[in-house]
Scaffold this motif. Structure first.
Motif, short mmCIF file in Angstrom:
data_model
loop_
_atom_site.label_atom_id
_atom_site.label_comp_id
_atom_site.label_asym_id
_atom_site.label_seq_id
_atom_site.Cartn_x
_atom_site.Cartn_y
_atom_site.Cartn_z
N GLY A 207 -2.27 41.35 -16.96
CA GLY A 207 -0.82 41.17 -16.92
C GLY A 207 -0.02 42.33 -17.49
O GLY A 207 1.21 42.31 -17.47
N VAL A 208 -0.71 43.36 -17.98
CA VAL A 208 -0.01 44.50 -18.58
C VAL A 208 0.48 45.44 -17.49
O VAL A 208 -0.27 45.82 -16.59
N ARG A 209 1.74 45.80 -17.58
CA ARG A 209 2.34 46.74 -16.63
C ARG A 209 2.34 48.15 -17.23
O ARG A 209 3.09 48.45 -18.16
N ALA A 210 1.48 48.98 -16.70
CA ALA A 210 1.35 50.34 -17.20
C ALA A 210 2.59 51.18 -16.92
O ALA A 210 2.78 52.23 -17.55
N ASP A 211 3.45 50.72 -15.98
CA ASP A 211 4.64 51.49 -15.63
C ASP A 211 5.79 51.27 -16.61
O ASP A 211 6.77 52.02 -16.59
N LEU A 212 5.68 50.26 -17.48
CA LEU A 212 6.76 49.99 -18.42
C LEU A 212 6.74 50.99 -19.57
O LEU A 212 5.66 51.34 -20.07
N PRO A 213 7.91 51.45 -20.05
CA PRO A 213 7.95 52.28 -21.25
C PRO A 213 7.43 51.50 -22.45
O PRO A 213 7.45 50.27 -22.48
N GLU A 214 7.00 52.24 -23.46
CA GLU A 214 6.42 51.59 -24.63
C GLU A 214 7.38 50.63 -25.31
O GLU A 214 6.98 49.57 -25.78
N ASP A 215 8.68 50.99 -25.37
CA ASP A 215 9.62 50.12 -26.07
C ASP A 215 9.99 48.88 -25.26
O ASP A 215 10.72 48.02 -25.74
N GLU A 216 9.49 48.77 -24.02
CA GLU A 216 9.72 47.57 -23.22
C GLU A 216 8.48 46.69 -23.12
O GLU A 216 8.54 45.61 -22.52
N GLN A 217 7.38 47.15 -23.67
CA GLN A 217 6.18 46.32 -23.70
C GLN A 217 6.38 45.17 -24.69
O GLN A 217 7.05 45.33 -25.71
N PRO A 218 5.83 44.00 -24.41
CA PRO A 218 6.09 42.84 -25.27
C PRO A 218 5.45 42.92 -26.66
O PRO A 218 5.92 42.29 -27.60
N ASP A 219 4.38 43.69 -26.80
CA ASP A 219 3.70 43.78 -28.09
C ASP A 219 2.83 45.02 -28.10
O ASP A 219 2.68 45.72 -27.09
N LEU A 220 2.25 45.29 -29.28
CA LEU A 220 1.49 46.52 -29.46
C LEU A 220 0.16 46.48 -28.71
O LEU A 220 -0.33 47.53 -28.27
N ILE A 221 -0.44 45.32 -28.55
CA ILE A 221 -1.66 45.25 -27.75
C ILE A 221 -1.39 45.72 -26.33
O ILE A 221 -2.17 46.49 -25.74
N SER A 222 -0.27 45.30 -25.78
CA SER A 222 0.10 45.74 -24.43
C SER A 222 0.33 47.25 -24.39
O SER A 222 -0.06 47.93 -23.43
N VAL A 223 0.96 47.78 -25.44
CA VAL A 223 1.18 49.24 -25.52
C VAL A 223 -0.15 49.97 -25.50
O VAL A 223 -0.34 50.95 -24.75
N LEU A 224 -1.10 49.50 -26.30
CA LEU A 224 -2.39 50.18 -26.39
C LEU A 224 -3.22 50.00 -25.14
O LEU A 224 -3.96 50.91 -24.74
N ILE A 225 -3.15 48.84 -24.50
CA ILE A 225 -3.86 48.65 -23.23
C ILE A 225 -3.31 49.58 -22.17
O ILE A 225 -4.06 50.24 -21.43
N ALA A 226 -1.99 49.67 -22.09
CA ALA A 226 -1.37 50.56 -21.11
C ALA A 226 -1.76 52.01 -21.39
O ALA A 226 -2.04 52.78 -20.46
N ALA A 227 -1.79 52.37 -22.65
CA ALA A 227 -2.18 53.73 -23.00
C ALA A 227 -3.63 53.99 -22.65
O ALA A 227 -4.01 55.05 -22.17
N ARG A 228 -4.46 52.99 -22.86
CA ARG A 228 -5.89 53.15 -22.54
C ARG A 228 -6.09 53.33 -21.05
O ARG A 228 -6.96 54.08 -20.61
N ASP A 229 -5.28 52.65 -20.26
CA ASP A 229 -5.42 52.74 -18.81
C ASP A 229 -4.64 53.91 -18.24
O ASP A 229 -4.71 54.17 -17.04
N GLY A 230 -3.87 54.59 -19.08
CA GLY A 230 -3.05 55.70 -18.60
C GLY A 230 -3.75 57.02 -18.81
O GLY A 230 -4.95 57.11 -19.07
N ALA A 231 -2.94 58.10 -18.73
CA ALA A 231 -3.50 59.44 -18.83
C ALA A 231 -4.01 59.73 -20.24
O ALA A 231 -5.04 60.38 -20.41
N ASP A 232 -3.30 59.26 -21.25
CA ASP A 232 -3.70 59.49 -22.63
C ASP A 232 -4.56 58.31 -23.06
O ASP A 232 -4.11 57.41 -23.76
N ALA A 233 -5.79 58.31 -22.62
CA ALA A 233 -6.59 57.10 -22.64
C ALA A 233 -7.21 56.80 -24.00
O ALA A 233 -7.61 57.70 -24.73
#
Length: 412
Positions: A207-233
Protein backbone atom coordinates in the motif's frame (compact mmCIF):
# COMPACT_ATOMS: atom_id res chain seq x y z
CA UNK A 1 46.77 5.94 32.84
CA UNK A 2 45.07 3.59 35.25
CA UNK A 3 44.39 -0.13 34.93
CA UNK A 4 41.89 -0.47 37.78
CA UNK A 5 38.18 -0.99 37.41
CA UNK A 6 35.77 1.84 38.28
CA UNK A 7 35.74 1.84 42.04
CA UNK A 8 35.70 -0.91 44.60
CA UNK A 9 31.93 -1.05 44.49
CA UNK A 10 31.94 -2.43 40.94
CA UNK A 11 29.80 -1.33 37.98
CA UNK A 12 27.03 -3.83 38.78
CA UNK A 13 26.78 -3.16 42.50
CA UNK A 14 23.73 -1.51 44.00
CA UNK A 15 25.96 1.22 45.41
CA UNK A 16 27.31 2.12 41.97
CA UNK A 17 23.92 1.89 40.26
CA UNK A 18 22.37 4.16 42.90
CA UNK A 19 25.10 6.80 42.66
CA UNK A 20 27.93 6.28 40.15
CA UNK A 21 29.14 9.89 40.28
CA UNK A 22 31.64 9.59 43.17
CA UNK A 23 33.30 6.78 41.19
CA UNK A 24 33.48 8.94 38.08
CA UNK A 25 34.94 11.79 40.14
CA UNK A 26 37.70 9.53 41.45
CA UNK A 27 38.46 8.34 37.93
CA UNK A 28 38.73 11.90 36.60
CA UNK A 29 40.98 12.89 39.50
CA UNK A 30 43.24 9.89 38.93
CA UNK A 31 43.70 10.00 35.13
CA UNK A 32 42.11 11.19 31.92
CA UNK A 33 41.95 7.70 30.41
CA UNK A 34 41.77 4.33 32.13
CA UNK A 35 42.46 0.84 30.91
CA UNK A 36 40.05 -1.69 32.37
CA UNK A 37 41.82 -4.85 31.31
CA UNK A 38 40.62 -7.05 28.48
CA UNK A 39 37.10 -7.81 27.29
CA UNK A 40 36.66 -10.90 25.11
CA UNK A 41 40.36 -10.76 24.32
CA UNK A 42 40.34 -7.03 23.43
CA UNK A 43 41.77 -4.12 25.37
CA UNK A 44 39.06 -1.97 26.95
CA UNK A 45 39.54 1.74 27.75
CA UNK A 46 37.40 4.34 29.52
CA UNK A 47 37.56 8.10 28.82
CA UNK A 48 36.47 10.16 31.84
CA UNK A 49 36.84 13.93 31.29
CA UNK A 50 34.45 16.25 29.48
CA UNK A 51 36.91 17.65 26.96
CA UNK A 52 38.35 14.27 26.01
CA UNK A 53 34.91 12.66 25.78
CA UNK A 54 33.54 15.46 23.60
CA UNK A 55 36.53 15.37 21.28
CA UNK A 56 36.46 11.58 21.04
CA UNK A 57 32.75 11.59 20.13
CA UNK A 58 33.71 13.47 16.94
CA UNK A 59 36.87 11.52 16.15
CA UNK A 60 36.31 9.44 12.99
CA UNK A 61 39.17 7.16 14.00
CA UNK A 62 36.87 5.78 16.69
CA UNK A 63 34.76 3.61 14.44
CA UNK A 64 31.45 1.83 14.94
CA UNK A 65 30.95 -0.41 11.91
CA UNK A 66 31.64 -4.02 12.98
CA UNK A 67 32.13 -5.08 9.34
CA UNK A 68 35.25 -2.97 8.80
CA UNK A 69 38.56 -4.82 8.53
CA UNK A 70 40.16 -5.09 11.94
CA UNK A 71 36.93 -4.45 13.82
CA UNK A 72 36.48 -6.47 17.03
CA UNK A 73 33.40 -8.63 17.61
CA UNK A 74 32.64 -8.54 13.87
CA UNK A 75 30.61 -11.75 13.83
CA UNK A 76 28.36 -10.64 16.68
CA UNK A 77 26.85 -7.61 14.95
CA UNK A 78 27.48 -8.02 11.24
CA UNK A 79 25.25 -11.01 10.60
CA UNK A 80 21.84 -10.63 8.98
CA UNK A 81 20.10 -12.12 12.00
CA UNK A 82 21.18 -9.51 14.55
CA UNK A 83 18.35 -6.99 15.12
CA UNK A 84 20.78 -4.05 15.21
CA UNK A 85 23.09 -5.23 12.45
CA UNK A 86 22.86 -2.22 10.11
CA UNK A 87 21.60 1.13 11.34
CA UNK A 88 22.86 4.66 11.95
CA UNK A 89 24.34 3.73 15.32
CA UNK A 90 26.40 0.80 14.04
CA UNK A 91 27.77 2.29 10.81
CA UNK A 92 30.33 4.85 9.70
CA UNK A 93 30.26 7.20 6.69
CA UNK A 94 29.28 6.87 3.92
CA UNK A 95 26.64 4.31 5.02
CA UNK A 96 25.87 6.30 8.16
CA UNK A 97 25.36 9.46 6.10
CA UNK A 98 22.90 7.70 3.80
CA UNK A 99 20.93 6.02 6.58
CA UNK A 100 20.71 9.15 8.71
CA UNK A 101 19.55 11.25 5.77
CA UNK A 102 16.68 8.85 5.08
CA UNK A 103 15.37 9.14 8.64
CA UNK A 104 16.28 12.69 9.61
CA UNK A 105 13.40 14.52 7.91
CA UNK A 106 10.92 12.90 10.30
CA UNK A 107 12.81 14.36 13.29
CA UNK A 108 13.40 17.97 12.29
CA UNK A 109 12.82 20.47 15.12
CA UNK A 110 10.09 22.17 13.07
CA UNK A 111 8.22 18.91 12.46
CA UNK A 112 8.53 17.92 16.11
CA UNK A 113 7.28 21.31 17.33
CA UNK A 114 4.48 21.93 14.85
CA UNK A 115 3.10 18.44 14.29
CA UNK A 116 3.87 16.53 17.46
CA UNK A 117 3.61 18.97 20.38
CA UNK A 118 -0.23 19.00 20.45
CA UNK A 119 -0.32 15.20 20.24
CA UNK A 120 2.33 14.76 22.95
CA UNK A 121 0.34 17.09 25.22
CA UNK A 122 -2.87 15.18 24.48
CA UNK A 123 -1.28 11.82 25.33
CA UNK A 124 0.24 13.25 28.51
CA UNK A 125 -3.09 14.71 29.68
CA UNK A 126 -4.86 11.43 29.05
CA UNK A 127 -2.25 9.45 31.00
CA UNK A 128 -2.30 11.86 33.95
CA UNK A 129 -6.10 11.83 34.05
CA UNK A 130 -5.94 8.04 34.21
CA UNK A 131 -3.46 8.19 37.09
CA UNK A 132 -5.82 10.27 39.21
CA UNK A 133 -4.74 11.32 42.69
CA UNK A 134 -4.86 10.30 46.30
CA UNK A 135 -3.09 6.99 45.95
CA UNK A 136 0.24 5.45 45.07
CA UNK A 137 1.35 5.20 41.46
CA UNK A 138 4.42 3.97 39.65
CA UNK A 139 5.40 6.95 37.51
CA UNK A 140 7.16 4.70 35.01
CA UNK A 141 4.09 2.57 34.31
CA UNK A 142 1.75 5.56 34.54
CA UNK A 143 3.59 8.13 32.42
CA UNK A 144 7.33 7.80 31.82
CA UNK A 145 7.01 4.65 29.68
CA UNK A 146 3.63 4.95 27.92
CA UNK A 147 4.20 8.56 26.81
CA UNK A 148 7.36 8.14 24.69
CA UNK A 149 6.51 4.64 23.48
CA UNK A 150 3.07 5.75 22.28
CA UNK A 151 4.61 8.73 20.49
CA UNK A 152 7.33 6.71 18.74
CA UNK A 153 4.84 3.98 17.79
CA UNK A 154 2.54 6.56 16.20
CA UNK A 155 5.46 8.27 14.47
CA UNK A 156 6.67 4.98 13.02
CA UNK A 157 3.24 3.55 12.28
CA UNK A 158 3.47 0.66 14.74
CA UNK A 159 0.32 -0.38 16.67
CA UNK A 160 0.69 1.20 20.12
CA UNK A 161 -1.37 -1.59 21.68
CA UNK A 162 1.73 -3.78 21.27
CA UNK A 163 3.83 -1.42 23.40
CA UNK A 164 4.10 -3.80 26.38
CA UNK A 165 5.55 -6.45 24.10
CA UNK A 166 8.09 -3.93 22.76
CA UNK A 167 9.01 -3.05 26.33
CA UNK A 168 9.65 -6.69 27.21
CA UNK A 169 11.77 -7.25 24.12
CA UNK A 170 13.69 -4.03 24.64
CA UNK A 171 14.39 -4.72 28.32
CA UNK A 172 15.73 -8.16 27.49
CA UNK A 173 17.91 -6.88 24.66
CA UNK A 174 19.59 -3.94 26.41
CA UNK A 175 19.80 -5.00 30.08
CA UNK A 176 23.13 -6.66 30.96
CA UNK A 177 22.52 -10.16 32.24
CA UNK A 178 25.15 -12.80 32.94
CA UNK A 179 22.79 -15.41 34.38
CA UNK A 180 22.48 -18.82 32.71
CA UNK A 181 20.58 -18.62 29.42
CA UNK A 182 20.88 -14.82 29.15
CA UNK A 183 22.42 -14.89 25.68
CA UNK A 184 19.67 -17.17 24.44
CA UNK A 185 16.99 -14.88 25.91
CA UNK A 186 18.56 -11.84 24.23
CA UNK A 187 18.72 -13.66 20.90
CA UNK A 188 15.11 -14.78 21.22
CA UNK A 189 13.91 -11.25 22.06
CA UNK A 190 15.84 -9.79 19.14
CA UNK A 191 14.51 -12.43 16.78
CA UNK A 192 10.94 -11.82 17.96
CA UNK A 193 11.19 -8.04 17.46
CA UNK A 194 12.86 -8.50 14.08
CA UNK A 195 10.17 -10.97 12.99
CA UNK A 196 7.37 -8.67 14.15
CA UNK A 197 8.75 -5.73 12.19
CA UNK A 198 9.48 -7.87 9.13
CA UNK A 199 5.85 -9.04 9.07
CA UNK A 200 4.61 -5.49 9.61
CA UNK A 201 6.66 -4.02 6.76
CA UNK A 202 5.73 -6.89 4.46
CA UNK A 203 2.04 -6.23 5.11
CA UNK A 204 2.48 -2.47 4.71
CA UNK A 205 4.61 -2.50 1.54
CA UNK A 206 1.88 -3.15 -1.08
CA UNK A 207 0.00 0.00 0.00
CA UNK A 208 3.00 2.34 0.08
CA UNK A 209 3.09 4.92 -2.71
CA UNK A 210 6.69 5.52 -3.68
CA UNK A 211 5.64 8.60 -5.67
CA UNK A 212 4.51 10.51 -2.57
CA UNK A 213 6.93 13.04 -1.01
CA UNK A 214 8.28 12.09 2.39
CA UNK A 215 6.21 14.70 4.23
CA UNK A 216 3.01 13.24 2.72
CA UNK A 217 3.70 9.66 3.78
CA UNK A 218 1.46 8.57 6.67
CA UNK A 219 4.31 7.36 8.89
CA UNK A 220 8.03 6.70 9.03
CA UNK A 221 7.72 3.02 8.11
CA UNK A 222 6.13 4.11 4.84
CA UNK A 223 8.94 6.65 4.33
CA UNK A 224 11.58 3.98 4.82
CA UNK A 225 9.80 1.42 2.64
CA UNK A 226 9.50 3.96 -0.16
CA UNK A 227 13.16 4.83 0.24
CA UNK A 228 14.11 1.17 0.17
CA UNK A 229 12.20 0.67 -3.05
CA UNK A 230 13.53 3.89 -4.55
CA UNK A 231 16.88 4.97 -5.92
CA UNK A 232 18.41 5.59 -2.48
CA UNK A 233 17.70 2.07 -1.39
CA UNK A 234 17.65 0.51 2.04
CA UNK A 235 18.39 -3.17 2.20
CA UNK A 236 15.99 -5.38 4.12
CA UNK A 237 18.53 -5.72 6.94
CA UNK A 238 19.00 -1.94 7.07
CA UNK A 239 15.25 -1.31 7.10
CA UNK A 240 14.49 -3.68 9.97
CA UNK A 241 17.61 -2.74 11.92
CA UNK A 242 16.71 0.95 11.65
CA UNK A 243 13.18 0.30 12.89
CA UNK A 244 14.50 -1.70 15.86
CA UNK A 245 16.86 1.15 16.75
CA UNK A 246 14.14 3.80 16.50
CA UNK A 247 11.72 1.78 18.63
CA UNK A 248 14.28 1.20 21.38
CA UNK A 249 16.05 4.57 21.32
CA UNK A 250 12.74 6.37 20.80
CA UNK A 251 11.50 5.53 24.27
CA UNK A 252 14.22 4.11 26.53
CA UNK A 253 16.16 7.32 27.18
CA UNK A 254 13.03 9.42 27.65
CA UNK A 255 11.67 6.94 30.20
CA UNK A 256 14.83 7.54 32.23
CA UNK A 257 14.78 11.31 31.74
CA UNK A 258 11.23 11.60 33.10
CA UNK A 259 11.56 9.12 35.97
CA UNK A 260 15.11 9.81 37.17
CA UNK A 261 14.59 13.51 36.49
CA UNK A 262 11.53 13.56 38.76
CA UNK A 263 13.48 11.71 41.43
CA UNK A 264 16.24 14.35 41.19
CA UNK A 265 13.68 17.13 41.63
CA UNK A 266 12.17 15.39 44.65
CA UNK A 267 15.62 15.04 46.18
CA UNK A 268 16.23 18.77 45.56
CA UNK A 269 12.98 20.31 46.84
CA UNK A 270 14.27 23.86 46.37
CA UNK A 271 14.59 23.18 42.62
CA UNK A 272 11.19 21.51 42.48
CA UNK A 273 9.65 24.50 44.21
CA UNK A 274 11.43 26.90 41.85
CA UNK A 275 10.12 25.03 38.81
CA UNK A 276 6.59 25.24 40.19
CA UNK A 277 6.96 28.96 40.78
CA UNK A 278 8.62 29.65 37.43
CA UNK A 279 7.25 27.24 34.80
CA UNK A 280 8.95 29.31 32.10
CA UNK A 281 12.18 27.60 33.23
CA UNK A 282 10.88 24.30 31.81
CA UNK A 283 13.20 24.09 28.80
CA UNK A 284 16.30 25.11 30.77
CA UNK A 285 15.33 22.71 33.57
CA UNK A 286 15.14 19.77 31.16
CA UNK A 287 18.64 20.54 29.88
CA UNK A 288 19.94 20.57 33.44
CA UNK A 289 18.16 17.32 34.26
CA UNK A 290 19.71 15.76 31.16
CA UNK A 291 23.15 16.85 32.36
CA UNK A 292 22.59 15.96 36.00
CA UNK A 293 20.99 12.53 35.51
CA UNK A 294 22.62 11.49 32.19
CA UNK A 295 20.06 8.92 30.99
CA UNK A 296 22.81 7.50 28.75
CA UNK A 297 25.80 6.87 31.00
CA UNK A 298 28.31 5.81 28.36
CA UNK A 299 28.35 6.17 24.59
CA UNK A 300 27.68 3.05 22.55
CA UNK A 301 30.30 0.68 21.16
CA UNK A 302 33.38 2.23 19.52
CA UNK A 303 36.78 0.87 18.63
CA UNK A 304 40.07 2.42 17.56
CA UNK A 305 40.42 1.88 13.80
CA UNK A 306 44.08 2.90 14.15
CA UNK A 307 46.43 3.82 16.95
CA UNK A 308 45.04 6.96 18.58
CA UNK A 309 46.02 9.28 21.41
CA UNK A 310 43.36 10.45 23.87
CA UNK A 311 44.20 12.55 26.92
CA UNK A 312 47.89 11.89 26.43
CA UNK A 313 47.39 8.11 26.39
CA UNK A 314 48.11 5.96 23.34
CA UNK A 315 45.31 3.52 22.60
CA UNK A 316 46.22 0.70 20.19
CA UNK A 317 44.35 -0.15 17.03
CA UNK A 318 41.44 -2.53 17.61
CA UNK A 319 40.91 -1.60 21.27
CA UNK A 320 37.41 -0.93 22.56
CA UNK A 321 36.84 2.61 23.85
CA UNK A 322 34.04 3.58 26.24
CA UNK A 323 33.24 7.29 26.40
CA UNK A 324 31.95 8.43 29.79
CA UNK A 325 29.07 10.77 28.99
CA UNK A 326 27.83 10.85 32.58
CA UNK A 327 31.35 11.40 33.89
CA UNK A 328 31.89 14.27 31.45
CA UNK A 329 28.58 15.84 32.44
CA UNK A 330 29.82 16.09 36.05
CA UNK A 331 33.30 17.36 35.20
CA UNK A 332 34.13 20.33 37.43
CA UNK A 333 36.72 21.60 34.97
CA UNK A 334 33.85 22.41 32.60
CA UNK A 335 30.74 22.86 34.76
CA UNK A 336 30.65 25.09 37.85
CA UNK A 337 29.49 23.08 40.89
CA UNK A 338 28.82 20.04 38.71
CA UNK A 339 27.17 17.98 41.46
CA UNK A 340 24.60 20.68 42.20
CA UNK A 341 21.26 20.55 40.41
CA UNK A 342 20.58 24.07 39.15
CA UNK A 343 17.56 24.42 36.86
CA UNK A 344 18.59 28.00 36.03
CA UNK A 345 21.96 26.86 34.59
CA UNK A 346 22.06 28.71 31.27
CA UNK A 347 25.48 27.74 29.88
CA UNK A 348 24.95 24.00 29.66
CA UNK A 349 26.63 22.25 26.71
CA UNK A 350 26.05 18.78 28.17
CA UNK A 351 26.79 15.54 26.35
CA UNK A 352 23.54 13.73 27.13
CA UNK A 353 22.68 13.41 23.43
CA UNK A 354 26.25 12.79 22.34
CA UNK A 355 28.20 14.93 19.91
CA UNK A 356 29.36 14.77 16.31
CA UNK A 357 27.80 12.72 13.51
CA UNK A 358 26.10 10.34 15.95
CA UNK A 359 24.38 13.14 17.89
CA UNK A 360 20.95 11.79 18.88
CA UNK A 361 18.52 12.28 16.02
CA UNK A 362 15.57 12.20 18.42
CA UNK A 363 16.90 14.94 20.72
CA UNK A 364 14.18 17.49 19.78
CA UNK A 365 11.47 14.92 20.52
CA UNK A 366 13.02 13.81 23.83
CA UNK A 367 13.34 17.43 24.93
CA UNK A 368 9.74 18.14 24.03
CA UNK A 369 8.42 15.05 25.83
CA UNK A 370 10.44 15.92 28.95
CA UNK A 371 9.25 19.54 28.97
CA UNK A 372 5.60 18.55 28.58
CA UNK A 373 5.80 15.71 31.12
CA UNK A 374 7.33 17.80 33.92
CA UNK A 375 5.15 20.85 33.27
CA UNK A 376 1.98 18.77 33.18
CA UNK A 377 2.85 16.81 36.33
CA UNK A 378 3.50 19.97 38.33
CA UNK A 379 0.40 21.66 36.96
CA UNK A 380 -1.94 18.75 37.69
CA UNK A 381 -0.60 17.67 41.10
CA UNK A 382 0.09 20.06 43.96
CA UNK A 383 1.74 17.30 45.97
CA UNK A 384 4.31 14.84 44.64
CA UNK A 385 6.39 12.73 47.00
CA UNK A 386 8.21 9.42 47.08
CA UNK A 387 6.12 6.54 48.36
CA UNK A 388 9.20 4.59 49.49
CA UNK A 389 12.61 5.64 50.84
CA UNK A 390 15.02 6.52 48.03
CA UNK A 391 17.43 3.85 49.26
CA UNK A 392 14.85 1.18 48.44
CA UNK A 393 14.52 2.16 44.78
CA UNK A 394 15.91 -0.40 42.34
CA UNK A 395 18.14 0.60 39.44
CA UNK A 396 18.76 -0.99 36.05
CA UNK A 397 22.37 -1.74 35.06
CA UNK A 398 23.91 -1.01 31.69
CA UNK A 399 24.68 1.88 29.35
CA UNK A 400 21.34 3.46 30.27
CA UNK A 401 20.82 4.50 33.90
CA UNK A 402 17.22 4.10 34.90
CA UNK A 403 14.87 3.00 37.63
CA UNK A 404 12.86 -0.19 37.54
CA UNK A 405 9.95 1.67 39.15
CA UNK A 406 9.29 5.01 40.84
CA UNK A 407 6.45 4.76 43.39
CA UNK A 408 4.93 8.19 44.09
CA UNK A 409 2.08 9.61 46.11
CA UNK A 410 0.23 12.30 44.20
CA UNK A 411 -2.31 14.82 45.47
CA UNK A 412 -4.23 17.43 43.52
Amino acid sequence: MSESRPGGSGPRSEQFLRDPYPVYARLRADAAVHRFGDLNGMQSWFVAGYGDVREALSDRRLAKDPRRPGAPRRRQLSGRTHPLARNMLSTDPPDHTRLRRLVSRAFTPRRIEERLRPRVQQITDRLLDAIGAGGEVDLIDGLAFPLPVTVICELLGVPSEDRDQFRAWSDTMITPDVSPGADERRMAAGAAMRGYLSDLTAARRPGVRADLPEDEQPDLISVLIAARDGADALSEVELISTLVLLLIAGHETTVNLISVGMLALLQHPDQLRLLRERPELGAVAVEELLRFTSPVQRASFRYASEEIEIGGVTIPSGAMVSLGIASGNRDGSHFAEPDRLDITRADNPHLAFGHGIHFCLGAPLARQEGQIAFASLLRQFSGIELAVPAAELRWRPGLLRGLIELPLRLTV
